[in-house]
Design an enzyme around this catalytic site. Structure first.
Site, PDB file in Angstrom:
ATOM      1  CE  LYS A  83      -3.934   1.982   2.522  1.00 47.20           C
ATOM      2  NZ  LYS A  83      -4.927   1.956   3.648  1.00 47.20           N
ATOM      3  CB  SER A 104      -8.085   3.819   2.558  1.00 45.55           C
ATOM      4  OG  SER A 104      -7.277   3.142   3.640  1.00 45.55           O
ATOM      5  CB  SER A 139      -8.448   1.149   5.598  1.00 42.70           C
ATOM      6  OG  SER A 139      -9.129   1.979   5.703  1.00 42.70           O
TER       7      SER A 139
END
Length: 483
Positions: free
Chosen positions: A77, A152, A176
């Site tokens: 990420k 997210s 997330s």
């Protein structure tokens, strides 16, 4: 059958026997990216040249038979810093940021000899539930390209579901990892707060953020969490807890397991298809010898409100460092120091980030601190106590990972309150700091549903045991989107 249809253990065995090479796996990854990335948009930055270089080195040196992750491709990420590889947090303000160090988890992954394929798309500064607030592009759900992958960590989940990488790292501040894992039909673990070092994670809300793994199955997830866990002197909130061999807990035996099912997690607002999938999952667990009762987490209703006050307040403080002076975007339109600050931040941050900074600054202001921030902290204590109370009599808590399946792109982006309320089943876990895993448990109208299994502090091994036992009785984790 593609190489990424095999598990970590199966690929490790093939690598050790030299039936395949790390180069083959990296090639598989980039071939798949070339084939589907235009449709899903999982990545912000690819690491192609370096990845093939590492693959060749590992191929020449030979795979360590004791190192389960050696030679396997991973995506990271883009709020986890990677030395000499652009790290943006999906924001204009860090569009060209080139870190000079690796996050602790990245160093651990390098020691484990994984191969970083690239940096994955996300909501800007991890603020969002749909990966629509990214400065770069929107990510699409591999199961239905008109829908969001969740957020997210949407890029982290979509890349695994689409077969672009074998596994990935995400971060979870209020759901997330678990919500995108549920939306994309993969496995996502939010570890106990402090289990995994946050050093090198670009901070959103420091008392809530936690890095965790996203994988195709439970066993792979356990191997990845083993690799990234542990005390870190660079993170004062990391906890000196022995790194367990989580993979040893996958025995399939859950006879006598006591499950609490919160009435608040299957009530109004949960889609009927989601509710049915969870009830069916409970029947499967009953067949394996578990029992369940309805329980109550009475302060869950205050979770979303408390979370958005506390997380935004911490973001207001954490994001004050992005001022155009030391690193990141600097406005070319400023003529004074004050203009440098205001224009850099107003031009560099997206709408959702600015919204949360303003909300947090307001909650921390002298006239409203007691009414908002202090009250939210008090509610957080009550939410935490709810979990403590239930765990006195039950081993795990089970419910949906999200009240809905994946929603349409642009369906909620202009309605922040509705978007925020989508986190109702995940934020209490972050507020309490306990671990939780999302595993595929069915489909509703062709879209994946996630089962959320919540444990007491540092009981990730038990979560893996329960999730793995369930997974062995079902085939949902083997279903793949048709891209």
């Amino acid at each position: 059958m593609g190489l990424f249809d095999f598990s970590v253990k199966e690929l490790h065995d093939k690598l050790v026997k030299k039936e395949i090479s790390p180069f083959d796996l990296v090639s598989e990854s980039f071939n798949r990216i070339e084939s589907v990335e235009d449709k899903v948009g999982s990545f912000i930055t690819l690491n192609k040249e370096a990845a093939f270089g590492v693959a060749e080195e590992l191929g020449d040196a030979g795979i360590d038979p004791n190192n389960m992750l050696s030679g396997l491709p991973i995506g990271i990420k883009d709020n986890i810093v990677t030395k000499n590889l652009r790290t943006t947090a999906a924001s204009k303000i860090l569009e060209n940021f080139d870190p000079i160090y690796d996050a602790t988890v990245v160093s651990k992954l390098k020691n484990a000899q994984t191969i970083n394929i690239g940096k994955l798309n996300m909501d800007e500064f991890a603020m969002g539930s749909s990966t629509e607030t990214s400065y770069f592009h929107k990510t699409h759900n591999p199961w239905d390209l008109s829908r969001v992958p969740g957020g997210s960590s949407g890029g982290s989940a979509s890349a695994v579901a689409a077969g672009e990488v074998l596994f990935s790292l995400g971060s979870d501040t209020g759901g997330s990892i678990r919500q995108p894992a549920a939306f994309c039909g993969v496995v996502g673990m939010k570890p106990t707060y402090g289990r995994v070092s946050r050093f090198g994670l670009i901070a959103f809300a420091s008392s809530l953020d936690q890095i965790g793994p996203i994988t195709k199955n439970v066993e792979d997830n356990a191997y990845l969490l083993e690799a990234i866990s542990g005390l870190d002197a660079n993170d004062s909130t990391s906890i000196n807890q022995p790194v367990e061999r989580f993979s040893n807990s996958l025995t399939g035996d859950i006879k006598g397991l006591r499950i609490g099912v919160p009435k608040e997690y299957l009530g109004e607002g949960v889609d009927p298809g989601v509710k049915q999938a969870v009830l069916d999952a409970l029947k499967t667990l009953e067949k394996l010898g578990a029992t369940w009762d309805e329980v109550s987490l009475p302060h869950s209703e205050y979770g979303v409100a408390s979370y958005y006050i506390l997380a935004s307040s911490e973001a207001s403080s954490n994001l004050s460092r992005f001022d155009g002076v030391r690193y990141g975007y600097r406005s070319p339109n400023a003529t004074t120091l004050e203009e440098l600050y205001t224009k850099t931040r107003s031009e560099g941050f997206g709408d959702e980030v600015k919204r949360r900074i303003m909300l947090g600054t307001y909650a921390l202001s002298s006239g409203y601190y007691d009414a908002y921030y202090k009250k939210a902290q008090q509610a957080r204590t009550l939410i935490k106590q709810d979990f403590v109370n239930v765990f006195e009599n039950y081993d795990v808590i089970i419910g949906p990972s999200s009240p809905t399946t994946a929603f349409k792109i642009d369906g909620m982006i202009n309605d922040p309150i509705t978007m925020y309320s989508n986190d109702i089943l995940t934020v209490p876990i972050n507020l309490a700091g306990v671990p939780a895993i999302s595993v595929p448990c069915g489909f509703s109208d062709g879209l994946p549903v996630g089962l959320q299994i919540i444990g007491n502090y540092f009981e990730e091994s038990l979560l893996y045991k329960v999730a793995h036992a369930f997974e062995q009785e079902t085939t949902f984790h083997k279903e793949k989107p048709n891209l």
